[in-house]
Scaffold this motif. Structure first.
Motif, PDB file in Angstrom:
ATOM      1  N   GLU A   1      11.459 -32.675   8.777  1.00  0.00           N
ATOM      2  CA  GLU A   1      10.708 -33.497   9.864  1.00  0.00           C
ATOM      3  C   GLU A   1      11.031 -35.062   9.668  1.00  0.00           C
ATOM      4  O   GLU A   1      10.713 -35.514  10.703  1.00  0.00           O
ATOM      5  N   ASP A   2      11.850 -35.305   8.777  1.00  0.00           N
ATOM      6  CA  ASP A   2      12.212 -36.654   8.650  1.00  0.00           C
ATOM      7  C   ASP A   2      13.754 -36.692   9.129  1.00  0.00           C
ATOM      8  O   ASP A   2      14.739 -36.254   8.637  1.00  0.00           O
ATOM      9  N   GLU A   3      13.727 -37.766  10.180  1.00  0.00           N
ATOM     10  CA  GLU A   3      15.273 -37.667  10.832  1.00  0.00           C
ATOM     11  C   GLU A   3      16.358 -38.128  10.195  1.00  0.00           C
ATOM     12  O   GLU A   3      17.469 -37.932  10.195  1.00  0.00           O
ATOM     13  N   ARG A   4      15.771 -38.904   8.939  1.00  0.00           N
ATOM     14  CA  ARG A   4      16.685 -39.492   7.984  1.00  0.00           C
ATOM     15  C   ARG A   4      17.402 -38.389   7.139  1.00  0.00           C
ATOM     16  O   ARG A   4      18.235 -38.846   6.502  1.00  0.00           O
ATOM     17  N   PHE A   5      16.652 -37.447   7.004  1.00  0.00           N
ATOM     18  CA  PHE A   5      16.944 -36.345   5.844  1.00  0.00           C
ATOM     19  C   PHE A   5      18.300 -35.471   6.489  1.00  0.00           C
ATOM     20  O   PHE A   5      18.143 -34.936   7.596  1.00  0.00           O
TER      21      PHE A   5
ATOM     22  N   ALA B   1       8.634 -35.027  -7.748  1.00  0.00           N
ATOM     23  CA  ALA B   1       8.357 -34.416  -6.542  1.00  0.00           C
ATOM     24  C   ALA B   1       6.859 -33.824  -6.814  1.00  0.00           C
ATOM     25  O   ALA B   1       6.865 -32.600  -6.757  1.00  0.00           O
ATOM     26  N   MET B   2       5.821 -34.647  -6.940  1.00  0.00           N
ATOM     27  CA  MET B   2       4.502 -34.188  -7.027  1.00  0.00           C
ATOM     28  C   MET B   2       3.671 -34.262  -5.661  1.00  0.00           C
ATOM     29  O   MET B   2       3.548 -35.425  -5.310  1.00  0.00           O
ATOM     30  N   LYS B   3       3.751 -33.320  -4.990  1.00  0.00           N
ATOM     31  CA  LYS B   3       3.431 -33.367  -3.687  1.00  0.00           C
ATOM     32  C   LYS B   3       1.999 -33.799  -3.277  1.00  0.00           C
ATOM     33  O   LYS B   3       1.777 -34.806  -2.341  1.00  0.00           O
ATOM     34  N   PRO B   4       1.006 -33.507  -3.963  1.00  0.00           N
ATOM     35  CA  PRO B   4      -0.583 -33.501  -3.361  1.00  0.00           C
ATOM     36  C   PRO B   4      -0.351 -35.479  -3.442  1.00  0.00           C
ATOM     37  O   PRO B   4      -1.266 -35.800  -2.572  1.00  0.00           O
ATOM     38  N   THR B   5       0.024 -35.979  -4.313  1.00  0.00           N
ATOM     39  CA  THR B   5      -0.185 -37.415  -4.586  1.00  0.00           C
ATOM     40  C   THR B   5       0.295 -38.447  -3.478  1.00  0.00           C
ATOM     41  O   THR B   5       0.178 -39.639  -3.240  1.00  0.00           O
ATOM     42  N   MET B   6       1.229 -37.616  -2.718  1.00  0.00           N
ATOM     43  CA  MET B   6       1.914 -38.309  -1.532  1.00  0.00           C
ATOM     44  C   MET B   6       1.545 -38.226  -0.159  1.00  0.00           C
ATOM     45  O   MET B   6       1.815 -38.769   0.737  1.00  0.00           O
ATOM     46  N   THR B   7       0.654 -37.201  -0.155  1.00  0.00           N
ATOM     47  CA  THR B   7      -0.221 -37.048   1.028  1.00  0.00           C
ATOM     48  C   THR B   7      -1.032 -38.028   1.475  1.00  0.00           C
ATOM     49  O   THR B   7      -1.553 -38.749   0.823  1.00  0.00           O
TER      50      THR B   7
ATOM     51  N   TYR C   1       6.691 -33.022   3.741  1.00  0.00           N
ATOM     52  CA  TYR C   1       7.527 -34.178   4.217  1.00  0.00           C
ATOM     53  C   TYR C   1       7.106 -35.323   3.539  1.00  0.00           C
ATOM     54  O   TYR C   1       8.039 -36.270   3.518  1.00  0.00           O
ATOM     55  N   TYR C   2       6.122 -35.460   3.120  1.00  0.00           N
ATOM     56  CA  TYR C   2       5.521 -36.921   2.790  1.00  0.00           C
ATOM     57  C   TYR C   2       6.110 -36.975   1.386  1.00  0.00           C
ATOM     58  O   TYR C   2       6.507 -38.418   1.090  1.00  0.00           O
ATOM     59  N   GLU C   3       6.499 -36.391   0.372  1.00  0.00           N
ATOM     60  CA  GLU C   3       7.145 -36.669  -0.625  1.00  0.00           C
ATOM     61  C   GLU C   3       8.608 -37.025  -0.471  1.00  0.00           C
ATOM     62  O   GLU C   3       9.305 -38.033  -0.850  1.00  0.00           O
ATOM     63  N   VAL C   4       9.239 -36.404   0.402  1.00  0.00           N
ATOM     64  CA  VAL C   4      10.607 -36.597   0.946  1.00  0.00           C
ATOM     65  C   VAL C   4      10.782 -37.946   1.509  1.00  0.00           C
ATOM     66  O   VAL C   4      11.605 -38.607   1.235  1.00  0.00           O
ATOM     67  N   SER C   5       9.910 -38.289   2.471  1.00  0.00           N
ATOM     68  CA  SER C   5       9.937 -39.438   3.121  1.00  0.00           C
ATOM     69  C   SER C   5       9.678 -40.755   2.303  1.00  0.00           C
ATOM     70  O   SER C   5      10.481 -41.644   2.480  1.00  0.00           O
TER      71      SER C   5
ATOM     72  N   ASP D   1      12.475 -43.404   1.706  1.00  0.00           N
ATOM     73  CA  ASP D   1      12.096 -44.889   1.945  1.00  0.00           C
ATOM     74  C   ASP D   1      12.765 -45.957   0.408  1.00  0.00           C
ATOM     75  O   ASP D   1      13.287 -46.732   0.470  1.00  0.00           O
ATOM     76  N   LEU D   2      12.392 -44.850  -0.692  1.00  0.00           N
ATOM     77  CA  LEU D   2      13.073 -45.867  -1.849  1.00  0.00           C
ATOM     78  C   LEU D   2      14.382 -45.931  -2.179  1.00  0.00           C
ATOM     79  O   LEU D   2      14.929 -47.026  -2.058  1.00  0.00           O
TER      80      LEU D   2
END
Length: 343
Positions: free
Chosen positions: A24-28, A122-128, A293-297, A301-302
Motif C-alpha cells: 500500500e506504500d508506493e515506495r515499496f 517490526a513491532m506493529k501496534p506501536t506504529m498504528t 502498512y504503518y511499520e513499513v511506511s 521514511d527512515l
C-alpha cells in the motif's frame, strides 16, 4: 518517487501479511526472497511476483537487487542474519522480538551505527494511528497510576505439543515461548510510553520443553506508577487492557491489534453531594491502511531520510524491552541456547 527495493527472509504467513500491507506504500518494491528451501522460495516468489530467489542470506545481502531486508525468520536467527545484511550495507526491518536477548540486540544496534544503515523492529501496534491516539490522549487521564496489558491466546500448535511434537513455537532452540511470541506485545508499548521500570517481579508456567507457556509480571516505576502484564499461549482471555490515571482511564480492546479505544474521565466533585459524573468517549483513530502498512511506511521514511532509528520503535525501546524479557526469563527459569555467546 524513490523506490526502496526489499528482500524478504522467511516465507511464513507473517511475511504474506507484511507484504500485503507494505504494497500500500508506493515506495515499496519487492525484488527478492530468501528461503533455505529453493522450492519453497520459488513457490513464494511466484505467489508474490518476486524476481530473485536466494537460499543464502549472505548472497542476497551481497547482491545489488535489494536496498533493505525484512527479516521474518525464527527468533534465534534474527541477530546473525540482520548483522550479515547490515555489514553489506543493507537496511534491516526485523520482526519482533528484535533478538533472542539484550546482548544480541546491542550487537545489532552497534552494527547499525557501524555500517551506517537503518535498523528497526517490526513491532506493529506501536506504529498504528490507534497507538498514536493513546499517546496523544494520555495526558487527559491525569497522573498515570497503572498500566495493565493482557494478551492470552491458545496456540493451535499447543495441541501438537501435547501430542508429543515440538513445534517451533515451544522450542527453546528457536528462542521461543510465550514471553517471546506474545508477552513482548504487552511490554513494548509500556516501554514506549513509560520507559524502563525500576523493579520487576515475574512468575510463569514452564513447559516440559523448557519454554514458558504463560506468565505474568509486575513492574514498579520511580514515580509510583505500577504495571501488570499477563500473557499466555496455553489459555485464552478476553480481558481488555487499561491505562489508569487519577483523572480517568484509557481502555483498549486488545494490546496487539488495537481497534476499539475509549477514554473515561472521572467525574468532578462539585461539593454538596453533587458531581459532574463520568464521561466516556471513543478515541479510536481512523486507520486508512492495512495494519502492517504503518511499520513499513515508517521504515521507508527512515531509509529515505537517512535516519538510523525510529523515534517510536526506537533502538532504546527494543533494547529495554529485551532487557526486561531477559530478567523475566531469569526469574522463571527460561534459558535459550542463544544466551551462550559461543553457541
Amino acid at each position: 518517487m524513490e523506490k526502496v527495493r526489499f528482500g524478504v527472509v522467511g516465507t511464513n504467513f507473517i511475511s504474506d501479511w507484511v507484504i500485503e500491507g507494505a504494497r500500500e506504500d508506493e515506495r515499496f518494491e519487492l525484488t527478492a526472497v530468501c528461503s533455505r528451501s529453493r522450492a519453497r522460495g520459488e513457490e513464494f516468489a511466484a505467489r508474490h511476483s518476486i524476481a530473485n530467489v536466494f537460499t543464502s542470506v549472505e548472497d542476497m545481502a551481497s547482491s545489488d537487487c535489494v536496498d533493505a531486508v525484512y527479516i521474518a525468520s525464527p527468533n534465534f536467527k534474527h541477530a546473525e542474519q540482520a548483522i550479515a545484511c547490515m555489514s553489506r550495507g543493507k537496511h534491516v526491518l526485523c520482526e519482533k522480538p528484535l533478538a533472542s536477548n539484550a546482548r544480541e540486540a546491542r550487537e545489532m544496534i552497534e552494527a547499525s551505527e557501524r555500517y551506517g544503515v537503518t535498523l528497526m523492529e517490526a513491532m506493529k501496534p506501536t506504529m498504528t494511528p490507534h497507538f498514536r491516539s493513546v499517546a496523544d490522549n494520555i495526558g487527559r487521564i491525569g497522573k498515570v497510576r497503572r498500566y495493565v496489558a493482557s494478551y492470552c491466546q491458545y496456540s493451535s500448535r499447543y495441541d501438537r505439543f501435547k501430542a508429543g511434537e515440538l513445534p517451533n513455537a515451544f522450542n527453546p532452540q528457536m528462542s521461543n515461548g510465550a514471553i517471546m511470541d506474545i508477552g513482548v506485545y504487552t511490554i513494548y508499548p509500556m516501554v514506549v510510553l513509560f520507559g524502563r521500570p525500576e523493579r520487576i517481579s515475574a512468575s510463569g508456567v514452564l513447559l516440559s520443553s523448557g519454554v514458558d507457556g504463560q506468565g505474568a509480571a509486575t513492574f514498579d516505576y520511580a514515580d509510583g506508577m505500577q504495571a501488570t502484564v499477563l500473557y499466555s499461549k496455553i489459555a485464552d482471555s478476553r480481558l481488555r487492557s487499561e491505562i489508569q490515571g487519577e483523572d480517568g482511564i484509557i481502555s483498549l480492546d486488545t494490546i496487539n491489534r488495537m481497534a476499539d479505544i475509549t477514554l473515561t474521565t472521572r467525574g468532578v466533585n462539585l461539593g454538596g453531594g453533587k458531581s459532574t459524573g463520568s464521561a466516556t468517549e471513543n478515541i479510536s483513530a481512523t486507520a486508512d491502511h492495512n495494519e502492517y502498512y504503518y511499520e513499513v511506511s515508517e521504515f521507508i521514511d527512515l531509509v529515505s531520510g537517512n535516519r538510523r532509528k525510529s523515534a517510536v520503535n526506537s533502538h532504546r525501546a527494543s533494547l529495554v524491552t529485551l532487557e526486561i524479557i531477559d530478567e523475566i526469563r531469569r526469574q522463571i527459569g527460561v534459558v535459550f541456547p542463544a544466551d551462550q555467546p559461543d553457541t
